[in-house]
Design an enzyme around this catalytic site. Structure first.
Site, PDB file in Angstrom:
ATOM      1  N   TYR A 224     -16.419  16.825 -14.692  1.00  0.00           N
ATOM      2  CA  TYR A 224     -16.834  15.491 -14.790  1.00  0.00           C
ATOM      3  C   TYR A 224     -17.908  14.922 -13.910  1.00  0.00           C
ATOM      4  O   TYR A 224     -17.648  15.145 -12.925  1.00  0.00           O
ATOM      5  CB  TYR A 224     -15.715  14.478 -14.648  1.00  0.00           C
TER       6      TYR A 224
ATOM      7  N   LYS B  21      -8.406   6.374 -19.417  1.00  0.00           N
ATOM      8  CA  LYS B  21      -8.700   6.853 -21.167  1.00  0.00           C
ATOM      9  C   LYS B  21      -7.451   6.901 -21.886  1.00  0.00           C
ATOM     10  O   LYS B  21      -6.684   5.758 -22.262  1.00  0.00           O
ATOM     11  CB  LYS B  21      -9.270   8.228 -20.916  1.00  0.00           C
TER      12      LYS B  21
ATOM     13  N   ARG C  30       0.797  -1.245  -0.058  1.00  0.00           N
ATOM     14  CA  ARG C  30       0.112   0.051  -0.070  1.00  0.00           C
ATOM     15  C   ARG C  30       1.063   1.091   0.028  1.00  0.00           C
ATOM     16  O   ARG C  30       0.654   2.158  -0.776  1.00  0.00           O
ATOM     17  CB  ARG C  30      -1.127   0.051   1.229  1.00  0.00           C
TER      18      ARG C  30
ATOM     19  N   ASP D 259      -7.969  18.807 -14.037  1.00  0.00           N
ATOM     20  CA  ASP D 259      -8.104  17.339 -14.622  1.00  0.00           C
ATOM     21  C   ASP D 259      -7.429  17.345 -16.101  1.00  0.00           C
ATOM     22  O   ASP D 259      -8.310  18.209 -16.970  1.00  0.00           O
ATOM     23  CB  ASP D 259      -9.576  17.206 -14.515  1.00  0.00           C
TER      24      ASP D 259
HETATM   25  C1  LIG Z   1     -13.487   9.251 -16.831  1.00  0.00           C
HETATM   26  C2  LIG Z   1     -13.097  10.599 -16.106  1.00  0.00           C
HETATM   27  C3  LIG Z   1     -12.852  10.732 -14.705  1.00  0.00           C
HETATM   28  C4  LIG Z   1     -12.981   9.436 -13.845  1.00  0.00           C
HETATM   29  O1  LIG Z   1     -12.184   8.700 -13.906  1.00  0.00           O
HETATM   30  P1  LIG Z   1     -12.332   7.000 -13.651  1.00  0.00           P
HETATM   31  O2  LIG Z   1     -11.179   6.355 -14.078  1.00  0.00           O
HETATM   32  O3  LIG Z   1     -13.514   6.523 -14.389  1.00  0.00           O
HETATM   33  O4  LIG Z   1     -12.411   6.949 -12.340  1.00  0.00           O
HETATM   34  C5  LIG Z   1     -12.477  11.842 -14.328  1.00  0.00           C
HETATM   35  N1  LIG Z   1     -12.332  12.874 -15.392  1.00  0.00           N
HETATM   36  C6  LIG Z   1     -12.409  12.764 -16.515  1.00  0.00           C
HETATM   37  C7  LIG Z   1     -12.339  13.948 -17.372  1.00  0.00           C
HETATM   38  C8  LIG Z   1     -12.827  11.611 -17.032  1.00  0.00           C
HETATM   39  O5  LIG Z   1     -13.283  11.378 -18.272  1.00  0.00           O
END
Ligand SMILES: *Cc1c(COP(=O)(O)O)cnc(C)c1O
Length: 398
Positions: A107, A204, A55, A179
């Site tokens: 998001y 992504k 961890r 983000d």
């Molecule tokens: C998908 C996404 C998230 C969340 O991420 P997860 O891996 O699904 O928890 C946060 N911000 C953006 C812009 C996203 O496309």
């Protein structure tokens, strides 16, 4: 097999995660091994080694974390079990009584966290249209500790002036989080513009193969890095060793994937923009996009994601039912083109009027362009648009 800070980003994408550097591995293995070990034998009674419990630290995760810190121009990287785990862990740096300003079209999962969870810890929030720095300035209070950005935003690809927000934040003694999921460090490097923490859903573009769920946070300031390391170890939502390995592999091909997908996205956006049934195209790589100049000044590509608006639900439904190649699904940033319908997918929880106010209409579709041949995609879009024209209830002369 290694890269150094003088190498271009593309070189570091391929060679950034090396097991030799992290573990002193002498086998010459090209890939970082997957260390499936929760605990680590300690040298002796008095001397404890680098690792004690996974961890707190794992060699595979370490290799990944070091490489992403380097790619974003930071000093520390942190890998989490999901993008949301990274985002919510970063929010754990706040305290009761603090206030945060968050971009309007954040998001959906972040929206849910801010509206349903933060309040329980007595942390207030204000949503603003972050394309408008004056509105942002008005929202800053004496207890504001954080300004939270997402640019380009989801699903309308709105552009925030990162430097402008950072200036306001510094003048008001606030942190900034960004983000960076849609751009990745290949196209946009927020730490270099003064942002404090960069966040990613590595699910992504970074991993890129619709296989794992993963998140990242990167810091530049060593003290902030230590604080986030403490949260990561305490909160415990770490990325496992096997998924860390897969993410390392995904990152190696990111440049080739993202450049190719972005080229295709620009072609598709240009094509859609010329079709009469398409009421609007949202793509920051189009000169007609209201955020084009700002985006160009802080990013090196329009990216692989775009949205477009058809006249009504009937047209959107016919388009989705007739399109052949893309996957119809949530998520984005993969080798396969992914088509999604924000009204019932990412923004289903939002009342119709709220959605309409934000431009998330019943005719809006979002496309994450993959690696298929772009002419195949264009031909597929053309026949699906013909079906949309036939199905639309909106009276028009085309
Ligand atoms: C998908 C996404 C998230 C969340 O991420 P997860 O891996 O699904 O928890 C946060 N911000 C953006 C812009 C996203 O496309």
């Amino acid at each position: 097999m290694s890269s150094n800070a003088q190498d271009n980003l593309e070189t570091r994408l391929v060679h950034g995660a090396s097991s030799k550097e992290v573990t002193g591995d002498k086998t010459g293995a090209v890939n970082v091994p997957i260390y499936l070990s929760s605990t680590y034998h300690q040298e002796n009674f008095d001397t404890l080694g680098t690792y004690d419990y996974s961890r707190s630290g794992n060699p595979t995760r370490d290799a990944l974390e070091k490489s992403v810190a380097d790619l974003e121009g930071g000093t520390r990287g942190f890998a989490f079990a999901s993008g949301m785990a990274a985002i919510t862990s970063a929010f754990m740096l706040l305290s009761a009584g603090d206030h945060v300003v968050v971009t309007n079209d954040v998001y959906g999962g972040t929206f849910r966290f801010v509206t349903k969870i933060l309040g329980k810890f007595n942390i207030e929030h204000t949503f603003v249209d972050m394309t408008d720095l004056k509105e942002l300035e008005k929202a800053i209070q004496s207890n504001t500790k954080l300004i939270y950005m997402e640019t380009p935003s989801n699903p309308l690809l709105k552009i925030t002036d990162i430097k402008g927000v950072v200036e306001l934040a510094k003048a008001n003694d606030c942190f900034t989080f960004l983000d960076n999921t849609f751009m990745t460090p290949l196209y946009q490097r927020p730490l270099e513009l003064g942002v404090d923490i960069v966040l990613h859903s590595a699910t992504k573009f970074l991993s890129g193969h619709s296989d794992i769920i993963a998140g990242l946070a990167i810091t530049k300031d060593p003290e902030l890095g230590d604080e986030l390391a403490f949260v990561q170890n305490t909160f415990g939502s770490i990325l496992g060793a096997q998924d860390s390995f897969l993410l390392i592999q995904g990152i190696k091909t990111m440049k080739a994937r993202l450049n190719e997908s972005s080229k295709s996205a620009e072609k598709i956006a240009t094509y859609l923009d010329q079709q009469e049934i398409v009421e609007a195209v949202y793509y920051p790589g189009l000169a007609s996009h209201p955020g084009f100049d700002i985006h160009n000044s802080q990013s090196t590509s329009g990216g692989a994601l775009l949205s477009f608006r058809l006249p009504d639900r009937e047209a959107a439904k016919a388009f989705v039912e007739n399109i052949r190649i893309p996957v119809f699904a949530v998520s984005l940033g993969a080798v396969e083109t992914i088509l999604s319908y924000p009204a019932t997918m990412s923004h289903a929880a939002m009342p119709k009027e709220e959605r309409a106010k934000r431009g998330i209409t019943d005719g809006l579709l979002r496309l994450s362009v993959g690696l298929e041949n772009v002419d195949d995609l264009l031909a597929d879009m053309k026949q699906a648009l013909d079906a949309a024209v036939a199905a639309s209830k909106v009276e028009r002369v085309y």
